[in-house]
Write a protein that holds these residues in place. Structure first.
Motif, PDB file in Angstrom:
ATOM      1  N   ILE A  63       6.007   1.179   3.284  1.00  0.00           N
ATOM      2  CA  ILE A  63       6.187  -0.044   4.080  1.00  0.00           C
ATOM      3  C   ILE A  63       7.669  -0.301   4.321  1.00  0.00           C
ATOM      4  CG2 ILE A  63       5.881  -2.544   4.088  1.00  0.00           C
ATOM      5  CD1 ILE A  63       3.314  -1.002   4.646  1.00  0.00           C
ATOM      6  N   GLU A  64       8.484  -0.106   3.310  1.00  0.00           N
ATOM      7  CA  GLU A  64       9.934  -0.302   3.453  1.00  0.00           C
ATOM      8  C   GLU A  64      10.515   0.641   4.504  1.00  0.00           C
ATOM      9  OE1 GLU A  64      13.923  -0.521   0.617  1.00  0.00           O
ATOM     10  OE2 GLU A  64      12.132   0.534  -0.091  1.00  0.00           O
ATOM     11  N   LYS A  65      10.130   1.911   4.423  1.00  0.00           N
ATOM     12  CA  LYS A  65      10.620   2.894   5.395  1.00  0.00           C
ATOM     13  C   LYS A  65      10.160   2.532   6.803  1.00  0.00           C
ATOM     14  CE  LYS A  65      10.819   6.960   2.329  1.00  0.00           C
ATOM     15  NZ  LYS A  65      12.217   7.361   2.575  1.00  0.00           N
ATOM     16  N   ALA A  93      -3.101  -5.669  11.823  1.00  0.00           N
ATOM     17  CA  ALA A  93      -3.784  -6.373  10.737  1.00  0.00           C
ATOM     18  C   ALA A  93      -3.605  -5.649   9.406  1.00  0.00           C
ATOM     19  CB  ALA A  93      -5.268  -6.528  11.069  1.00  0.00           C
ATOM     20  N   ILE A  94      -3.734  -4.323   9.430  1.00  0.00           N
ATOM     21  CA  ILE A  94      -3.568  -3.538   8.202  1.00  0.00           C
ATOM     22  C   ILE A  94      -2.160  -3.699   7.658  1.00  0.00           C
ATOM     23  CG2 ILE A  94      -3.450  -1.191   7.266  1.00  0.00           C
ATOM     24  CD1 ILE A  94      -6.305  -2.112   7.661  1.00  0.00           C
ATOM     25  N   LEU A  95      -1.151  -3.514   8.501  1.00  0.00           N
ATOM     26  CA  LEU A  95       0.234  -3.586   8.047  1.00  0.00           C
ATOM     27  C   LEU A  95       0.601  -4.993   7.593  1.00  0.00           C
ATOM     28  CD1 LEU A  95       1.947  -1.329  10.729  1.00  0.00           C
ATOM     29  CD2 LEU A  95       1.446  -0.761   8.341  1.00  0.00           C
ATOM     30  N   ASN A  96       0.157  -6.012   8.329  1.00  0.00           N
ATOM     31  CA  ASN A  96       0.480  -7.388   7.944  1.00  0.00           C
ATOM     32  C   ASN A  96      -0.101  -7.750   6.586  1.00  0.00           C
ATOM     33  OD1 ASN A  96       2.180  -8.299   9.961  1.00  0.00           O
ATOM     34  ND2 ASN A  96       0.514  -9.017  11.269  1.00  0.00           N
ATOM     35  N   ARG A  97      -1.244  -7.187   6.268  1.00  0.00           N
ATOM     36  CA  ARG A  97      -1.852  -7.474   4.971  1.00  0.00           C
ATOM     37  C   ARG A  97      -0.939  -7.021   3.831  1.00  0.00           C
ATOM     38  NH1 ARG A  97      -6.943  -4.464   4.781  1.00  0.00           N
ATOM     39  NH2 ARG A  97      -6.190  -3.320   2.985  1.00  0.00           N
ATOM     40  N   TYR A  98      -0.384  -5.821   3.979  1.00  0.00           N
ATOM     41  CA  TYR A  98       0.511  -5.294   2.943  1.00  0.00           C
ATOM     42  C   TYR A  98       1.878  -5.962   2.974  1.00  0.00           C
ATOM     43  CZ  TYR A  98      -2.881  -1.582   2.093  1.00  0.00           C
ATOM     44  OH  TYR A  98      -4.012  -0.893   1.766  1.00  0.00           O
ATOM     45  N   ILE A  99       2.400  -6.190   4.170  1.00  0.00           N
ATOM     46  CA  ILE A  99       3.721  -6.822   4.284  1.00  0.00           C
ATOM     47  C   ILE A  99       3.685  -8.240   3.719  1.00  0.00           C
ATOM     48  CG2 ILE A  99       5.452  -7.653   5.939  1.00  0.00           C
ATOM     49  CD1 ILE A  99       4.602  -5.252   7.731  1.00  0.00           C
ATOM     50  N   ARG A 100       2.597  -8.938   3.945  1.00  0.00           N
ATOM     51  CA  ARG A 100       2.450 -10.287   3.409  1.00  0.00           C
ATOM     52  C   ARG A 100       2.439 -10.253   1.873  1.00  0.00           C
ATOM     53  NH1 ARG A 100      -1.732 -11.588   6.163  1.00  0.00           N
ATOM     54  NH2 ARG A 100      -3.295 -11.212   4.558  1.00  0.00           N
ATOM     55  N   GLU A 101       1.741  -9.262   1.315  1.00  0.00           N
ATOM     56  CA  GLU A 101       1.684  -9.152  -0.142  1.00  0.00           C
ATOM     57  C   GLU A 101       3.046  -8.796  -0.741  1.00  0.00           C
ATOM     58  OE1 GLU A 101      -1.285  -6.264  -0.973  1.00  0.00           O
ATOM     59  OE2 GLU A 101      -2.970  -7.518  -0.328  1.00  0.00           O
ATOM     60  N   LEU A 102       3.778  -7.921  -0.062  1.00  0.00           N
ATOM     61  CA  LEU A 102       5.052  -7.437  -0.591  1.00  0.00           C
ATOM     62  C   LEU A 102       6.217  -8.386  -0.316  1.00  0.00           C
ATOM     63  CD1 LEU A 102       4.746  -3.681   0.450  1.00  0.00           C
ATOM     64  CD2 LEU A 102       4.849  -4.525  -1.901  1.00  0.00           C
ATOM     65  N   TYR A 103       6.245  -8.950   0.903  1.00  0.00           N
ATOM     66  CA  TYR A 103       7.428  -9.692   1.328  1.00  0.00           C
ATOM     67  C   TYR A 103       7.135 -11.103   1.837  1.00  0.00           C
ATOM     68  CZ  TYR A 103       9.431  -5.001   1.197  1.00  0.00           C
ATOM     69  OH  TYR A 103       9.842  -3.745   0.804  1.00  0.00           O
ATOM     70  N   ASN A 104       5.882 -11.463   1.879  1.00  0.00           N
ATOM     71  CA  ASN A 104       5.481 -12.811   2.279  1.00  0.00           C
ATOM     72  C   ASN A 104       5.845 -13.166   3.721  1.00  0.00           C
ATOM     73  OD1 ASN A 104       4.067 -15.117   1.458  1.00  0.00           O
ATOM     74  ND2 ASN A 104       5.970 -16.280   1.217  1.00  0.00           N
ATOM     75  N   PHE A 105       5.692 -12.208   4.629  1.00  0.00           N
ATOM     76  CA  PHE A 105       5.806 -12.515   6.046  1.00  0.00           C
ATOM     77  C   PHE A 105       4.897 -11.587   6.840  1.00  0.00           C
ATOM     78  CE2 PHE A 105       9.163  -9.225   5.676  1.00  0.00           C
ATOM     79  CZ  PHE A 105       8.938  -8.450   6.803  1.00  0.00           C
TER      80      PHE A 105
END
Length: 206
Positions: free
Chosen positions: A103-105, A125-137
């Protein structure tokens, strides 16, 4: 102005901050990022990310030498139907990168560029789910759906979408774009990028 528009429509906690705050800045460049995700099941609420690929497109050039192509290290249980599509078995994924690193890369690769894809809402939707968990946005980038550009182009010629084959293969056939390693993330990205270039005449859609 764009940042204010975003702030008015997203809860404050969903805006990128700190290292990622630039993602919400207006983009004034000439590149689009085409991306694709492969998941454990075909469900945006339950599917686990198995691979992601992205390329930058500038004009009629796909910057393939700079492409991002990541397999995620995951022992997620996969739907046999999904494996028959993307061929990512558990043993194939063990040499992949950690999810957080992927996700960072990806965020570094995308920046604040527009994001394009085929059925891009699923990837979003898939990416936002992980980004929200990791970085809260959530991703504030502009999203471009290739099939929508295709439909609009056909309407200009008075062809209604009910008469169109809006599958990936249907668009590729009509646009005379080669299907490259279908259902691999990078293969789908290359084909989608070619569709985008053909549909936009080497430029971003108005």
């Amino acid at each position: 102005m764009l940042r204010r528009w975003i702030e008015e429509r997203l809860p404050r906690r969903m805006l990128p901050e700190g290292r990622w705050s630039h993602l919400a800045d207006p983009y004034d460049g000439d590149e689009v990022v085409v991306l694709d995700c492969e998941t454990s099941v075909f469900d945006k609420k339950r599917g686990e990310l198995l691979s992601v690929a992205a390329v930058r497109v500038r004009g009629n050039q796909i910057r393939l030498t700079e492409a991002l192509d990541l397999t995620i290290r995951s022992d997620a249980v996969t739907d046999p139907k999904a494996v028959r599509v993307h061929y990512l078995r558990r043993e194939d994924r063990m040499e992949g990168v950690a999810l957080a690193e992927a996700i960072e890369k990806l965020l570094d690769f995308i920046g604040n560029r527009p994001i394009c894809g085929f059925y891009i809402e699923y990837d979003r939707a898939i990416l936002n789910r992980y980004i929200r968990e990791l970085y809260n946005f959530k991703l504030p980038n502009r999203f471009i759906e290739v099939s929508e550009i295709y439909v609009k182009s056909k309407r200009r010629h008075h062809i209604h979408e009910v008469h169109l084959d809006l599958t990936f293969e249907g668009l590729a056939r009509d646009l005379q774009v080669p299907i490259v390693e279908r259902h691999t993330a990078l293969g789908d990205v290359i084909s989608t990028a070619l569709m985008y270039i053909k549909l936009t005449g080497f430029g971003p859609p108005r």
